[in-house]
Design a protein around this motif. Structure first.
Motif, PDB file in Angstrom:
ATOM      1  N   ILE A 131       9.952  29.554  -6.420  1.00 59.42           N
ATOM      2  CA  ILE A 131       9.936  30.733  -5.556  1.00 59.42           C
ATOM      3  C   ILE A 131       9.552  30.237  -4.174  1.00 59.42           C
ATOM      4  CG2 ILE A 131       8.782  32.944  -5.145  1.00 59.42           C
ATOM      5  CD1 ILE A 131       8.381  33.103  -8.204  1.00 59.42           C
ATOM      6  N   GLN A 132      10.503  30.362  -3.237  1.00 60.02           N
ATOM      7  CA  GLN A 132      10.304  29.696  -1.950  1.00 60.02           C
ATOM      8  C   GLN A 132      10.272  30.683  -0.788  1.00 60.02           C
ATOM      9  OE1 GLN A 132      13.818  27.654  -2.729  1.00 60.02           O
ATOM     10  NE2 GLN A 132      12.881  25.776  -3.536  1.00 60.02           N
ATOM     11  N   HIS A 133       9.133  30.741  -0.127  1.00 60.05           N
ATOM     12  CA  HIS A 133       8.969  31.535   1.100  1.00 60.05           C
ATOM     13  C   HIS A 133       9.535  32.946   0.976  1.00 60.05           C
ATOM     14  CE1 HIS A 133       7.635  27.899   3.001  1.00 60.05           C
ATOM     15  NE2 HIS A 133       8.739  27.276   2.598  1.00 60.05           N
ATOM     16  N   ILE A 134       9.142  33.619  -0.106  1.00 65.14           N
ATOM     17  CA  ILE A 134       9.669  34.974  -0.327  1.00 65.14           C
ATOM     18  C   ILE A 134       8.919  35.979   0.545  1.00 65.14           C
ATOM     19  CG2 ILE A 134       9.634  36.870  -1.988  1.00 65.14           C
ATOM     20  CD1 ILE A 134      11.952  35.147  -2.501  1.00 65.14           C
ATOM     21  N   ASN A 135       9.687  36.741   1.279  1.00 65.01           N
ATOM     22  CA  ASN A 135       9.149  37.875   2.020  1.00 65.01           C
ATOM     23  C   ASN A 135       9.904  39.119   1.596  1.00 65.01           C
ATOM     24  OD1 ASN A 135       7.224  36.852   4.213  1.00 65.01           O
ATOM     25  ND2 ASN A 135       8.972  35.458   4.378  1.00 65.01           N
ATOM     26  N   LYS A 136       9.191  40.230   1.505  1.00 60.04           N
ATOM     27  CA  LYS A 136       9.890  41.482   1.227  1.00 60.04           C
ATOM     28  C   LYS A 136       9.336  42.564   2.123  1.00 60.04           C
ATOM     29  CE  LYS A 136      12.655  44.305  -0.873  1.00 60.04           C
ATOM     30  NZ  LYS A 136      14.114  44.137  -0.861  1.00 60.04           N
ATOM     31  N   ILE A 137      10.218  43.147   2.895  1.00 61.50           N
ATOM     32  CA  ILE A 137       9.812  44.209   3.824  1.00 61.50           C
ATOM     33  C   ILE A 137      10.623  45.463   3.506  1.00 61.50           C
ATOM     34  CG2 ILE A 137       9.733  44.904   6.249  1.00 61.50           C
ATOM     35  CD1 ILE A 137       9.779  41.721   6.739  1.00 61.50           C
ATOM     36  N   TYR A 138       9.923  46.561   3.216  1.00 64.35           N
ATOM     37  CA  TYR A 138      10.600  47.838   3.043  1.00 64.35           C
ATOM     38  C   TYR A 138      10.441  48.620   4.337  1.00 64.35           C
ATOM     39  CZ  TYR A 138      11.131  47.511  -2.054  1.00 64.35           C
ATOM     40  OH  TYR A 138      11.497  47.155  -3.324  1.00 64.35           O
ATOM     41  N   THR A 139      11.516  49.273   4.788  1.00 63.82           N
ATOM     42  CA  THR A 139      11.363  50.166   5.936  1.00 63.82           C
ATOM     43  C   THR A 139      11.454  51.598   5.442  1.00 63.82           C
ATOM     44  OG1 THR A 139      13.641  49.534   6.326  1.00 63.82           O
ATOM     45  CG2 THR A 139      12.048  48.803   7.944  1.00 63.82           C
ATOM     46  N   ASP A 140      10.481  52.407   5.813  1.00 61.62           N
ATOM     47  CA  ASP A 140      10.505  53.795   5.339  1.00 61.62           C
ATOM     48  C   ASP A 140      11.391  54.643   6.257  1.00 61.62           C
ATOM     49  OD1 ASP A 140       9.037  54.314   7.593  1.00 61.62           O
ATOM     50  OD2 ASP A 140       7.127  54.588   6.552  1.00 61.62           O
ATOM     51  N   VAL A 179      14.948  29.994  -7.184  1.00 63.72           N
ATOM     52  CA  VAL A 179      15.830  29.150  -7.979  1.00 63.72           C
ATOM     53  C   VAL A 179      15.291  29.116  -9.405  1.00 63.72           C
ATOM     54  CG1 VAL A 179      16.756  26.826  -8.274  1.00 63.72           C
ATOM     55  CG2 VAL A 179      16.378  27.723  -5.965  1.00 63.72           C
ATOM     56  N   VAL A 180      16.164  29.394 -10.364  1.00 65.63           N
ATOM     57  CA  VAL A 180      15.771  29.293 -11.765  1.00 65.63           C
ATOM     58  C   VAL A 180      16.681  28.281 -12.439  1.00 65.63           C
ATOM     59  CG1 VAL A 180      15.591  30.493 -13.976  1.00 65.63           C
ATOM     60  CG2 VAL A 180      14.860  31.646 -11.893  1.00 65.63           C
ATOM     61  N   ASP A 181      16.107  27.255 -12.989  1.00 64.63           N
ATOM     62  CA  ASP A 181      16.859  26.216 -13.691  1.00 64.63           C
ATOM     63  C   ASP A 181      18.000  25.664 -12.822  1.00 64.63           C
ATOM     64  OD1 ASP A 181      17.364  24.524 -15.735  1.00 64.63           O
ATOM     65  OD2 ASP A 181      18.387  25.977 -17.019  1.00 64.63           O
ATOM     66  N   GLY A 182      17.677  25.417 -11.558  1.00 58.13           N
ATOM     67  CA  GLY A 182      18.651  24.808 -10.664  1.00 58.13           C
ATOM     68  C   GLY A 182      19.653  25.764 -10.043  1.00 58.13           C
ATOM     69  N   LYS A 183      19.620  27.049 -10.457  1.00 61.20           N
ATOM     70  CA  LYS A 183      20.589  28.000  -9.898  1.00 61.20           C
ATOM     71  C   LYS A 183      19.873  29.033  -9.029  1.00 61.20           C
ATOM     72  CE  LYS A 183      22.386  29.206 -13.902  1.00 61.20           C
ATOM     73  NZ  LYS A 183      22.019  28.222 -14.934  1.00 61.20           N
ATOM     74  N   ASN A 184      20.497  29.302  -7.875  1.00 61.93           N
ATOM     75  CA  ASN A 184      19.966  30.327  -6.994  1.00 61.93           C
ATOM     76  C   ASN A 184      20.125  31.706  -7.625  1.00 61.93           C
ATOM     77  OD1 ASN A 184      18.798  30.648  -4.399  1.00 61.93           O
ATOM     78  ND2 ASN A 184      20.303  29.144  -3.649  1.00 61.93           N
ATOM     79  N   VAL A 185      19.061  32.498  -7.620  1.00 57.24           N
ATOM     80  CA  VAL A 185      19.150  33.838  -8.204  1.00 57.24           C
ATOM     81  C   VAL A 185      19.862  34.776  -7.234  1.00 57.24           C
ATOM     82  CG1 VAL A 185      17.824  35.858  -8.924  1.00 57.24           C
ATOM     83  CG2 VAL A 185      17.096  33.580  -9.619  1.00 57.24           C
ATOM     84  N   GLN A 186      21.004  35.306  -7.671  1.00 54.04           N
ATOM     85  CA  GLN A 186      21.760  36.252  -6.839  1.00 54.04           C
ATOM     86  C   GLN A 186      21.802  37.627  -7.492  1.00 54.04           C
ATOM     87  OE1 GLN A 186      22.954  35.326  -3.971  1.00 54.04           O
ATOM     88  NE2 GLN A 186      23.322  33.110  -4.044  1.00 54.04           N
ATOM     89  N   LYS A 187      21.977  37.620  -8.809  1.00 54.62           N
ATOM     90  CA  LYS A 187      22.079  38.890  -9.540  1.00 54.62           C
ATOM     91  C   LYS A 187      21.480  38.707 -10.928  1.00 54.62           C
ATOM     92  CE  LYS A 187      27.020  38.151 -10.765  1.00 54.62           C
ATOM     93  NZ  LYS A 187      26.973  37.395 -11.937  1.00 54.62           N
ATOM     94  N   PRO A 188      21.308  39.817 -11.674  1.00 53.20           N
ATOM     95  CA  PRO A 188      20.707  39.672 -13.001  1.00 53.20           C
ATOM     96  C   PRO A 188      21.572  38.817 -13.912  1.00 53.20           C
ATOM     97  CG  PRO A 188      20.882  41.987 -12.372  1.00 53.20           C
ATOM     98  CD  PRO A 188      21.641  41.211 -11.361  1.00 53.20           C
TER      99      PRO A 188
END
Ligand SMILES: Nc1ncnc2c1ncn2[C@@H]1O[C@H](COP(=O)(O)OP(=O)(O)OP(=O)(O)O)[C@@H](O)[C@H]1O
Ligand SMILES: [Mg+2]
Lengths: 262, 251
Positions: free
Chosen positions: A5-14, A65-74
C-alpha cells in the motif's frame, strides 16, 4: 511484498465542496500469510482502506499492489467479508456459497466444494436453508465459507464479528484462527476491538483519526493460543489503549468544538 | 376469535340486515332488491350461461392486457432505472400518465381500434403499465448496495450482476408492482366494459341497468367485488407475503 500500500490518500468532497481528508499518506507492506489487524477509532478510515484493497473504492492518489498486480477493480483473488453477512436472501445457503464458483467449475464440483467449506464452518446441516432461517452468527459463518470457497489469496474482513454477541464472537475467533492456520491465507482484519486484534493477529496496525494515519505498527509475538498468556495480552492491551487514548480525546474535543460553534 | 370467523360473522350480519330491511320494506324493492331476488338473478344468469360467458370474456381481456402491461412495465422500469436521461424525460411522463385514470383514453382508443376488443384491452394495458414501471424502477434503484459490493468482490459484474443479483433483489418490488397493476387493470377493464359492447361483466351491468333489472345489477357488482378481493387476497397477497418473508423483509 505480497500486499503493498503506497502513499494512499483519500479525500472526499462534500456537497459544499469542503475537502475531507479521510486517509493521509498510508504506507503498509504485508507479507504473504500474515494475519494483520487494522485497529482504530470509528471514522478513521479503516473500512475505506479495506475497500480500496478490495477494489471497490478508488484512492485519490497512491496505489495498491497485490501479488504483483495493481489493484484496479474487485477480483476473486481478494475475498471480502463484510460486517453484515451480505448473503443473497433469495438463494439457499448452498446456492450462496456456489455463487462465486459457478463460472469456474461445473455444478457438481461447485456443490461439492460448497459442502466442504460449509463443513469447515460447521454448517453442513443447513445447506438447504435460506438465510432468513439462520441466526446472525450462522449467516456470518456462511459468508466466511462463501468467501473461502473461491480460494482468494487475501481475505479482507471488515469487523466481521462486530454485530455478534460475546459468546458467538469468541467461538468464531477460534474457528477463524483455525481456518487461518489450516489455509495459510493472508488476512487483513479490520476491528475497533483491541482485545480481538490481540487475540487473532500477528501484527496490529493502529490508526489515528482526522486524518486517518498509521500511528503504530506492532508485531504481536505472544504464542498461540493467546488465552493462555493473559499477562502478556493485558500488557499489550494497556499499551494500545494508551496509543488510542489520545486519538479518542481528539475526536471528543473536535465534537465539543463543533457543538460550541453551532 | 380468528379473523376468518369475524369476517364470516360480519358478512352474515350484513346480509341478514339487508334481508330483514327488505322484508319489512324499510326500502322499496326497486331501489334495493332483496338478497333473495339478487340470488335468483345470479342463479338464472349462471343457468343460461350469460354470466359464464361474461366472466370468460372479461378474464380474457384482463389476462391479455395484464400480461402486456407487465412486460412493457418491466422493460420500461429497467430502462428508467438504468438511464438517467430516460428517467428525466420518459420518467416524468410516466408519473404524469400514472396520475390519470386510464379510462380517459377510451374515446381515443375507440378512434384507433374501433369499438371492439382492441380499445378495451388498450385501456387495460394503460391501466397496469405505469404502476408496474414505477415499481420496477424503484425496486432496481433500491437494491441494497451491500449485495452489489459483495457480488463484485465475487467476480460478478455487468450483465451477470444485473440478472443474477439486481433483478432477484428487486423481486419484492416486482411482486408489489404486479399486484397493483392487476388492481388498476381490473378497474380499467370494468370501466371500459361499461362503455362498450359485450359480452363482459361491465357490459351486462349496464345492460341490466338499462332494462331496470336492479337485482342483476347488484348481482354483477357482487361478482366484480368478489373476483377483485379473491384474486388480490388469495393470489397476490399470498405471493407477496412469501416473497417478503424469504427476502428477509418481514419477521
Ligand atoms: N462515500 C463517502 N462519502 C463521503 N465521506 C465518506 C464516504 N465514505 C466514508 N466517508 C467518510 O470517511 C471517514 C472514514 O469512514 P470509514 O467508514 O472508512 O471509517 P471506519 O474507520 O471504518 O469507521 P467505523 O469503525 O465506524 O466503521 C468517515 O469520516 C466518513 O464520514
Ligand atoms: Mg467501518
Amino acid at each position: 511484498m505480497f500486499i503493498e500500500i503506497q502513499h494512499i490518500n483519500k479525500i472526499y468532497t462534500d456537497k459544499d465542496n469542503n475537502a475531507n481528508t479521510v486517509l493521509k499518506d498510508i504506507n503498509l507492506e504485508i507479507p504473504k500469510g500474515q494475519f494483520v489487524s487494522i485497529l482504530g477509532p470509528s471514522g478513521c478510515g479503516k473500512s475505506t482502506l479495506l475497500s480500496m484493497i478490495a477494489g471497490l473504492t478508488s484512492a485519490s492518489s497512491g496505489g495498491i499492489v497485490v501479488d504483483g498486480k495493481n489493484v484496479q477493480k474487485p477480483g476473486k483473488d481478494r475475498g471480502m467479508v463484510f460486517q453484515e453477512a451480505a448473503l443473497f436472501p433469495w438463494m439457499s445457503v448452498t446456492e450462496n456459497v456456489v455463487f462465486p464458483l459457478r463460472k469456474d467449475m461445473n455444478n457438481k464440483q461447485a456443490a461439492e466444494r460448497a459442502r466442504h467449506f460449509l463443513q469447515m464452518v460447521q454448517l453442513s446441516n443447513y445447506a438447504g436453508h435460506y438465510p432468513h432461517e439462520l441466526s446472525g452468527g450462522m449467516q456470518q459463518r456462511v459468508s466466511i465459507a462463501r468467501t473461502l470457497a473461491m480460494d482468494p489469496a487475501v481475505l479482507l474482513m471488515d469487523e466481521p464479528f462486530g454485530a455478534l454477541d460475546e459468546q458467538t464472537r469468541s467461538r468464531l475467533h477460534g474457528q477463524l484462527e483455525k481456518i487461518w492456520i489450516d489455509t495459510q491465507k493472508t488476512i487483513v482484519f479490520v476491528t475497533h476491538s483491541i482485545s480481538e486484534s490481540i487475540k487473532l493477529s500477528d501484527r496490529i496496525v493502529v490508526m489515528g483519526t482526522r486524518p486517518g494515519t498509521v500511528i503504530a505498527d506492532i508485531e504481536v509475538d505472544i504464542p498461540r493460543p493467546r488465552d493462555e498468556h493473559k499477562q502478556q495480552v493485558a500488557a499489550l492491551e494497556e499499551r494500545i489503549m494508551g496509543l488510542l487514548k489520545g486519538e479518542i480525546d481528539k475526536v471528543i474535543n473536535e465534537e465539543l468544538a463543533y457543538e460550541a460553534r453551532s | 376469535m380468528k379473523p376468518a370467523v369475524k369476517r364470516l360473522l360480519f358478512f352474515t350480519g350484513l346480509i341478514v340486515f339487508w334481508g330483514l330491511g327488505s322484508q319489512f320494506e324499510l326500502w322499496h324493492e326497486t331501489i334495493l332488491p332483496s338478497p333473495f331476488s339478487v340470488w335468483d338473478a345470479l342463479v338464472a344468469g349462471f343457468a343460461d350461461m350469460t354470466l359464464v360467458y361474461d366472466l370468460v370474456a372479461s378474464f380474457r381481456r384482463l389476462l391479455i392486457g395484464l400480461a402486456v402491461s407487465l412486460l412493457i412495465g418491466t422493460a420500461l422500469g429497467i430502462l428508467l432505472a438504468r438511464s438517467k436521461t430516460a428517467d428525466d424525460t420518459i420518467g416524468s411522463m410516466v408519473l404524469a400518465l400514472q396520475s390519470v385514470p386510464s379510462i380517459i383514453w377510451l374515446p381515443l382508443a375507440m378512434m384507433w381500434f374501433g369499438l371492439g376488443e382492441g380499445a378495451i384491452i388498450f385501456v387495460v394495458i394503460l391501466g397496469g403499465t405505469f404502476v408496474m414501471t414505477l415499481n420496477v424502477r424503484t425496486g432496481i434503484k433500491n437494491v441494497n448496495p451491500l449485495y452489489i459490493k459483495a457480488a463484485r468482490t465475487m467476480g460478478s459484474g455487468g450483465i451477470d450482476l444485473f440478472w443474477k443479483v439486481i433483478i432477484p433483489a428487486s423481486v419484492p418490488y416486482l411482486v408489489t408492482g404486479a399486484r397493483l397493476a392487476w388492481a388498476f387493470a381490473w378497474r380499467a377493464l370494468m370501466a371500459g366494459e361499461l362503455l362498450s359492447a359485450g359480452p363482459g361483466l361491465g357490459y351486462t351491468l349496464r345492460y341490466a341497468s338499462d332494462f331496470g333489472n336492479m337485482a342483476l345489477v347488484i348481482g354483477v357488482m357482487i361478482i366484480i367485488g368478489v373476483v377483485g378481493a379473491v384474486v388480490d387476497q388469495l393470489i397476490f397477497q399470498r405471493i407477496e407475503k412469501n416473497v417478503l418473508k424469504r427476502w428477509g423483509l418481514e419477521s
